[in-house]
Design a protein around this motif. Structure first.
Motif, PDB file in Angstrom:
ATOM      1  N   LEU A   1       0.867  -1.186   0.000  1.00 59.19           N
ATOM      2  CA  LEU A   1       0.000   0.000   0.000  1.00 59.19           C
ATOM      3  C   LEU A   1       0.899   1.231   0.000  1.00 59.19           C
ATOM      4  N   ILE A   2       0.701   2.072  -0.998  1.00 56.23           N
ATOM      5  CA  ILE A   2       1.495   3.301  -1.090  1.00 56.23           C
ATOM      6  C   ILE A   2       0.571   4.483  -0.881  1.00 56.23           C
ATOM      7  N   THR A   3       0.927   5.352   0.045  1.00 52.84           N
ATOM      8  CA  THR A   3       0.088   6.522   0.335  1.00 52.84           C
ATOM      9  C   THR A   3       0.991   7.745   0.508  1.00 52.84           C
ATOM     10  N   LEU A   4       0.377   8.907   0.558  1.00 49.29           N
ATOM     11  CA  LEU A   4       1.118  10.165   0.665  1.00 49.29           C
ATOM     12  C   LEU A   4       0.703  10.878   1.943  1.00 49.29           C
TER      13      LEU A   4
ATOM     14  N   LEU B   1       0.687  -5.000   2.653  1.00 46.88           N
ATOM     15  CA  LEU B   1      -0.655  -5.265   3.171  1.00 46.88           C
ATOM     16  C   LEU B   1      -0.601  -6.436   4.140  1.00 46.88           C
ATOM     17  N   GLY B   2      -1.366  -6.311   5.207  1.00 43.19           N
ATOM     18  CA  GLY B   2      -1.489  -7.422   6.154  1.00 43.19           C
ATOM     19  C   GLY B   2      -2.945  -7.795   6.306  1.00 43.19           C
ATOM     20  N   HIS B   3      -3.196  -8.879   6.958  1.00 40.34           N
ATOM     21  CA  HIS B   3      -4.593  -9.257   7.172  1.00 40.34           C
ATOM     22  C   HIS B   3      -5.296  -8.221   8.028  1.00 40.34           C
ATOM     23  N   GLY B   4      -6.526  -7.946   7.684  1.00 40.36           N
ATOM     24  CA  GLY B   4      -7.293  -6.951   8.434  1.00 40.36           C
ATOM     25  C   GLY B   4      -7.474  -5.683   7.618  1.00 40.36           C
ATOM     26  N   GLU B   5      -7.967  -4.670   8.324  1.00 43.29           N
ATOM     27  CA  GLU B   5      -8.283  -3.417   7.645  1.00 43.29           C
ATOM     28  C   GLU B   5      -7.121  -2.446   7.769  1.00 43.29           C
ATOM     29  N   GLN B   6      -6.752  -1.799   6.683  1.00 44.50           N
ATOM     30  CA  GLN B   6      -5.721  -0.770   6.743  1.00 44.50           C
ATOM     31  C   GLN B   6      -6.083   0.312   5.733  1.00 44.50           C
ATOM     32  N   GLY B   7      -5.585   1.474   5.984  1.00 45.48           N
ATOM     33  CA  GLY B   7      -5.901   2.529   5.024  1.00 45.48           C
ATOM     34  C   GLY B   7      -5.628   3.906   5.570  1.00 45.48           C
ATOM     35  N   ILE B   8      -6.174   4.883   4.888  1.00 44.94           N
ATOM     36  CA  ILE B   8      -5.956   6.288   5.242  1.00 44.94           C
ATOM     37  C   ILE B   8      -7.293   7.016   5.193  1.00 44.94           C
ATOM     38  N   SER B   9      -7.322   8.173   5.844  1.00 48.36           N
ATOM     39  CA  SER B   9      -8.570   8.930   5.823  1.00 48.36           C
ATOM     40  C   SER B   9      -8.308  10.371   6.219  1.00 48.36           C
ATOM     41  N   SER B  10      -9.289  11.191   5.977  1.00 46.77           N
ATOM     42  CA  SER B  10      -9.300  12.550   6.519  1.00 46.77           C
ATOM     43  C   SER B  10     -10.670  12.803   7.118  1.00 46.77           C
TER      44      SER B  10
ATOM     45  N   SER C   1     -12.751  17.043  -2.120  1.00 49.40           N
ATOM     46  CA  SER C   1     -11.836  17.903  -1.354  1.00 49.40           C
ATOM     47  C   SER C   1     -12.168  17.926   0.131  1.00 49.40           C
ATOM     48  N   SER C   2     -12.898  16.924   0.596  1.00 49.05           N
ATOM     49  CA  SER C   2     -13.262  16.897   2.010  1.00 49.05           C
ATOM     50  C   SER C   2     -12.964  15.510   2.581  1.00 49.05           C
ATOM     51  N   ASN C   3     -13.692  15.161   3.642  1.00 48.68           N
ATOM     52  CA  ASN C   3     -13.432  13.894   4.328  1.00 48.68           C
ATOM     53  C   ASN C   3     -13.437  12.710   3.357  1.00 48.68           C
ATOM     54  N   PHE C   4     -12.423  11.887   3.466  1.00 45.35           N
ATOM     55  CA  PHE C   4     -12.377  10.711   2.595  1.00 45.35           C
ATOM     56  C   PHE C   4     -11.779   9.542   3.364  1.00 45.35           C
ATOM     57  N   ALA C   5     -12.019   8.358   2.827  1.00 43.90           N
ATOM     58  CA  ALA C   5     -11.371   7.167   3.383  1.00 43.90           C
ATOM     59  C   ALA C   5     -10.971   6.252   2.248  1.00 43.90           C
ATOM     60  N   PHE C   6      -9.796   5.665   2.386  1.00 41.89           N
ATOM     61  CA  PHE C   6      -9.375   4.573   1.507  1.00 41.89           C
ATOM     62  C   PHE C   6      -9.073   3.391   2.408  1.00 41.89           C
TER      63      PHE C   6
ATOM     64  N   ARG D   1     -10.331  -6.443  -0.363  1.00 41.58           N
ATOM     65  CA  ARG D   1     -11.424  -5.524  -0.733  1.00 41.58           C
ATOM     66  C   ARG D   1     -10.911  -4.103  -0.642  1.00 41.58           C
ATOM     67  N   ILE D   2     -11.236  -3.315  -1.641  1.00 40.81           N
ATOM     68  CA  ILE D   2     -10.796  -1.919  -1.654  1.00 40.81           C
ATOM     69  C   ILE D   2     -12.025  -1.025  -1.632  1.00 40.81           C
ATOM     70  N   LEU D   3     -11.979  -0.047  -0.778  1.00 39.83           N
ATOM     71  CA  LEU D   3     -13.073   0.928  -0.696  1.00 39.83           C
ATOM     72  C   LEU D   3     -12.490   2.325  -0.736  1.00 39.83           C
TER      73      LEU D   3
END
Ligand code: GLA
Length: 723
Positions: free
Chosen positions: A193-196, A211-220, A255-260, A271-273
């Motif tokens: 997973l590559i993020t900024l 990536l590991g098992h479980g949920e991971q990601g980024i958000s604002s 340009s507001s709250n987001f989640a990946f 699964r990708i959201l």
């Protein structure tokens, strides 16, 4: 580009370099069976079922296939509460108070072109032939909730957009608690997973993790896309790198709250959201009402991160950036901020303009401090009235003098803000974002103006227009210097309070839309304490965005490299400033990557630096097209080597290339080579500086010996033309 096999119920979506396959399973569930390199129209239906974990992954009692479970199937738009325990794309609270949602295939249509979600930024097509769209309508048989999923594939680019429109087709109200724009499935989890990530003055740093098992990601949850995480993520196949391997890049046009989220479940699929961050989200839909979710972009590359970036750049230059300035050459500007901060008047600015003109600079931008009683950052946001102590006779006097010199003129606003110490706040204390009875938090001594309200937007817009109508202004810098806390509006009742953040950003979009329509020749540059809102939503309204308040050339390397993962050079605000770590050559070479300009007091420049600035101005013109239309190749990235960075632009026909290398730190006595990329191995290239010629193969495979060539903070660049 899109076909439907009615017998097998398979949808084939083809971009220039990828295939995506959707399937209507026998129980009506929509599945995503494949996403990857192009494949012929084979029968992929066997991919619908995946081993389920005995009784712990529920089966649908109405259907005989005991292997099928929504918990393991590659669901194309996962719903909450009916046995898919992974994070879901949608959850609608019905009148009973439960969130169980089920979506079954109802109908579909395929058409040339692409839909334009009303009120939201989005990719657009120039002709219907550019893209094809598949719209699939799914319905909840119990509540009547209808989700219309749109998938658009681009003919010439390896890109796919997704969005969803949700309609309450039932006769009772519903509340959307989650409504993601992108839900996708990858059958494995061997991805990085590559993020900024970042912060003020240090935006968009590269982060790569397995990536590991479980949920991971980024958000604002900041009410902006934010410095902290950009709404971009990539999944790069294990072992892939800058130039090789499969990469999926995801970007949210918002340009507001987001989640990946990437969720790797017990059978090791992913699964990708991607979509609006759901905390506190509550979108109330009365019967017949609809909600349009923003668009999410997927770019796939078999040429590593570099290939992904080049597709994003082309996609955004062609199908996102709009208006006159999309194609027109942008003016080379000088901005007053670092030169004067709040301490300026008409004469000082005209002196800047006179010197700037002599240096070949084309536009003067008057930054913060020209309005109300704004002599520092504690006051006057919202009082968009010229301070005639600083600008005697008003704006027109200044602008006329600047225009008379042959320079364009730009001005700074921070429209979505209000200072507690302002006439606007004293007159309308309920116009700020707040929750009644709670103390409002401050950020940089300011509150946020409630642009979710149409009446507030109208009043604000009139104030801005009064300034811009006084005299022709060529450019506006639109700033946003804090995030949103105590997120509430005096105009929203409790039933709609959970819509506030979304309504706020729609208000921002509405204002920028009105501004650019009313002044079509205006060049708009977005900004948020540097690059806190550097996202594709903003790019739809402004063709360029201020990348960072950190203008130090060395610091800028990681900021610009990170930004370039997704965003084109044409968008990246980059200026030469007086910061002292490197010489002006390096500052110029680094700023040349972006929109290019100056952020310093030109009157204070030595004769020697002025001569250099003139050379840089000439280079800006010389390389303008190559940098904006060429392909970016990152040669040495800061995440691979902290000491040296290098990048290049290569024209599409591979007849020109500009390569730049910067040493943050001297690689003392080390033998290292700079190898170029993206050239034609069979072509002969002439190095403009030395006149030497080299084959493309030599430049790419052998490269230049750089041992002891660059000391701390030094840079060098090469311009090659094919013979
Ligand atoms: C923000 C911007 C700067 C400048 C200041 C003015 O920090 O990023 O470029 O405009 O605001 O207050």
């Amino acid at each position: 580009m899109i076909t439907f096999d009615a017998e097998k119920k398979l949808f084939w979506l083809n971009t220039s370099g990828s295939t995506y396959v959707l399937h209507v399973y026998e129980n009506g569930d929509l599945l995503e069976l494949y996403a990857g390199a192009p494949i012929p129209c084979d029968d992929l239906r066997a991919l619908a079922t995946r081993p389920r974990c005995a009784s712990f992954s529920p089966a649908d009692a109405r259907y005989a296939d005991e292997h099928f479970s929504a918990d393991t199937a590659p669901m194309a738009y996962a719903t909450f509460g009916r046995g898919d325990f992974r994070p879901s794309a949608i959850a609608a609270e019905n009148e009973d108070g439960n969130l169980v949602t089920e979506l079954k295939y109802d109908s579909h249509r395929i058409y040339a072109g692409k839909p334009a979600p009303a009120g939201l930024p989005h990719l657009y097509t120039l002709t219907d032939g550019d893209a094809s769209t598949l719209e699939i309508t799914l319905k909840d048989p119990y509540t009547g909730l209808t989700a219309i999923l749109s998938y658009t594939v681009f003919e010439a680019l390896d890109a796919l957009t997704r969005s969803v429109r949700v309609v309450n087709g039932g006769d009772k109200p519903l509340i959307l608690r989650r409504v993601m724009s992108l839900c996708a499935d990858l059958p494995e989890m061997d991805y990085d997973l590559i993020t900024l990530w970042g912060r003020h003055d240090k935006e968009r740093n590269f982060d790569r993790r397995r990536l590991g098992h479980g949920e991971q990601g980024i958000s604002s949850r900041r009410g902006s896309s934010s410095h902290a995480q950009n709404p971009f993520a990539a999944l790069a196949k294990a072992g892939s790198d800058e130039d090789h391997g499969e990469v999926f890049g995801y970007n949210f046009i918002y340009s507001s709250n987001f989640a990946f989220t990437a969720d790797c479940d017990y059978n090791s699929s992913t699964r990708i959201l991607m979509g609006i961050e759901p905390t506190g989200l509550a979108i109330r839909l009365a019967p017949g009402e609809a909600f349009q979710a923003p668009e999410a972009v997927t770019v796939r590359s078999d040429e590593g991160l570099g290939g992904m970036s080049r597709t994003f750049h082309k996609l955004y230059n062609r199908h996102l950036i709009r208006g006159e300035w999309k194609e027109k050459k942008r003016p080379l500007l000088i901005n007053s901020w670092e030169a004067a901060y709040f301490d300026f008047d008409t004469d000082k600015l005209v002196a800047f303009a006179e010197r700037a003109k002599a240096l070949g600079i084309e536009m003067l931008v008057m930054d913060d401090g020209w309005f109300g009683r704004r002599n520092d950052d504690t006051t006057s946001l919202g009082d968009w009235v010229v301070n005639t102590d600083k600008l005697p006779g008003g704006l027109k006097v200044l602008v006329d003098r600047v225009h008379a010199l042959g320079l364009k003129f730009g001005i700074w606003f921070e429209p979505e803000m209000i200072s507690p110490d302002s006439d606007l706040y004293r007159a309308h204390p309920d116009w700020c974002v707040h929750v009644p009875g709670r103390v409002n938090s401050v950020g940089r001594h300011q509150y946020v103006l409630d642009v979710s309200r149409a009446d507030v937007r109208d009043a604000l817009f009139s104030m801005i227009c009064a300034v811009l109508d006084e005299t022709p202004v060529d450019y506006v810098k639109w700033d946003f210097n804090r995030n949103i806390s105590e997120a509430g509006s005096a105009s929203l009742d409790s039933a709609h309070a959970g819509e506030f953040m979304h309504r706020f950003v729609l208000g921002t979009y509405d204002l920028q839309d009105r501004l650019t329509k009313r002044y079509p020749g205006l060049l708009l540059e977005n900004c948020s304490g540097g690059g806190g809102r550097f996202d594709p939503g903003m790019l739809y309204y402004s063709p360029q965005i201020w990348t960072s308040d950190d203008t130090d050339a060395v610091e800028r390397l990681s900021i610009q490299f990170g930004t370039s993962l997704c965003y084109p050079a044409s968008a990246m605000g980059a200026h030469v400033s007086a910061s002292s770590r490197t010489g002006y050559e390096t500052k110029g070479d680094v700023a040349l990557w972006g929109t290019f300009g100056y952020e310093l007091d030109p009157v204070k420049l030595s004769a020697e630096t002025q001569a250099l600035v003139k050379e840089q101005v000439a280079e800006y013109h010389k390389y303008y097209d190559l940098i904006r239309r060429g392909d970016l190749y990152r040669l040495i990235c800061p995440w691979d080597d902290v000491r040296v960075c290098a990048w290049s632009f290569v024209s599409e026909d591979k007849t020109q290339a500009l390569a730049t290398v910067v040493a943050s730190l001297h690689r003392h006595h080390e033998c290292w080579r700079l190898r170029f990329k993206g050239l034609d191995p069979a072509k002969t290239y002439r190095d403009e500086k030395t006149g030497e010629t080299y084959s493309g193969a030599y430049l790419m495979r052998v490269g230049f010996n750089m041992c002891n060539k660059l000391h701390d903070g030094q840079s060098e660049k090469w311009y090659f033309t094919a013979e």
